[in-house]
Design a protein around this motif. Sequence first.
Motif, PDB file in Angstrom:
ATOM      1  N   ALA A  31       0.829  -1.204   0.000  1.00  0.00           N
ATOM      2  CA  ALA A  31       0.000   0.000   0.000  1.00  0.00           C
ATOM      3  C   ALA A  31       0.864   1.254   0.000  1.00  0.00           C
ATOM      4  N   PHE A  32       1.929   1.232   0.794  1.00  0.00           N
ATOM      5  CA  PHE A  32       2.842   2.376   0.836  1.00  0.00           C
ATOM      6  C   PHE A  32       3.456   2.620  -0.540  1.00  0.00           C
ATOM      7  N   LEU A  37       3.603   5.553  -5.613  1.00  0.00           N
ATOM      8  CA  LEU A  37       3.640   5.523  -7.078  1.00  0.00           C
ATOM      9  C   LEU A  37       2.499   6.347  -7.670  1.00  0.00           C
ATOM     10  N   LEU A  38       1.306   6.207  -7.102  1.00  0.00           N
ATOM     11  CA  LEU A  38       0.181   6.998  -7.599  1.00  0.00           C
ATOM     12  C   LEU A  38       0.412   8.484  -7.378  1.00  0.00           C
ATOM     13  N   GLY A  39       1.073   8.827  -6.274  1.00  0.00           N
ATOM     14  CA  GLY A  39       1.411  10.230  -6.021  1.00  0.00           C
ATOM     15  C   GLY A  39       2.401  10.763  -7.043  1.00  0.00           C
ATOM     16  N   LEU A  40       3.403   9.950  -7.382  1.00  0.00           N
ATOM     17  CA  LEU A  40       4.382  10.377  -8.387  1.00  0.00           C
ATOM     18  C   LEU A  40       3.747  10.536  -9.764  1.00  0.00           C
ATOM     19  N   LEU A  41       2.783   9.676 -10.072  1.00  0.00           N
ATOM     20  CA  LEU A  41       2.116   9.751 -11.373  1.00  0.00           C
ATOM     21  C   LEU A  41       0.996  10.791 -11.417  1.00  0.00           C
ATOM     22  N   LEU A  54      -5.913  -0.001  -4.302  1.00  0.00           N
ATOM     23  CA  LEU A  54      -5.667  -0.625  -2.996  1.00  0.00           C
ATOM     24  C   LEU A  54      -6.657  -1.751  -2.723  1.00  0.00           C
ATOM     25  N   SER A  55      -7.858  -1.658  -3.253  1.00  0.00           N
ATOM     26  CA  SER A  55      -8.812  -2.760  -3.118  1.00  0.00           C
ATOM     27  C   SER A  55      -8.338  -3.980  -3.890  1.00  0.00           C
ATOM     28  N   LEU A  56      -7.753  -3.773  -5.056  1.00  0.00           N
ATOM     29  CA  LEU A  56      -7.170  -4.890  -5.804  1.00  0.00           C
ATOM     30  C   LEU A  56      -6.028  -5.531  -5.020  1.00  0.00           C
ATOM     31  N   LEU A  57      -5.205  -4.713  -4.385  1.00  0.00           N
ATOM     32  CA  LEU A  57      -4.130  -5.242  -3.549  1.00  0.00           C
ATOM     33  C   LEU A  57      -4.704  -6.066  -2.394  1.00  0.00           C
ATOM     34  N   THR A  79      -5.052   3.030   6.153  1.00  0.00           N
ATOM     35  CA  THR A  79      -4.137   3.950   6.830  1.00  0.00           C
ATOM     36  C   THR A  79      -3.186   4.594   5.833  1.00  0.00           C
ATOM     37  N   CYS A  80      -2.620   3.806   4.937  1.00  0.00           N
ATOM     38  CA  CYS A  80      -1.712   4.381   3.938  1.00  0.00           C
ATOM     39  C   CYS A  80      -2.446   5.362   3.026  1.00  0.00           C
TER      40      CYS A  80
END
Length: 136
Positions: A31-32, A37-41, A54-57, A79-80
């Motif tokens: 999750a972290f 990664l989503l933040g960078l993209l 995150l649901s897929l994870l 939390t993440c």
Amino acid sequence: MVEWRRIGRGVRQVPEPWATPLIWTVAYLGAFALVGLLGLLGFLDRTGFALMVLSLLAGLLGMRGRFTAAPGTALLCWTCLNVLGTEPTGELSWAGHRDPGWMACLFAAAIIGTITGRVLHARAAYRRVTPFDEPA
């Protein structure tokens, strides 16, 4: 007519689920990494997309874990997402209109993944049971 046959070569068991602490460790680190990664993209402005990832994870981890790991997996993913994916970044907060739905979505994904994994493993073990034909 019923024909009795011996089952040969032994029966391979259903794979043992991963230990709960291992699932939780992978959930936190995954999750972290995904939120980073989503933040960078630049995808964190759409929190629905981040929740889906995150649901897929959580669902994939549920396929390898036990039912008892599902609540912790959902909580760690939430939390993440809450701390790193929403404003104010870096602070744990509770938004009553949003967070219960997010937690329910992540928990449902983990439970559905666990059910799916158990059913798939049980079906695979059932198909491996073959009758043993003795040479005539």
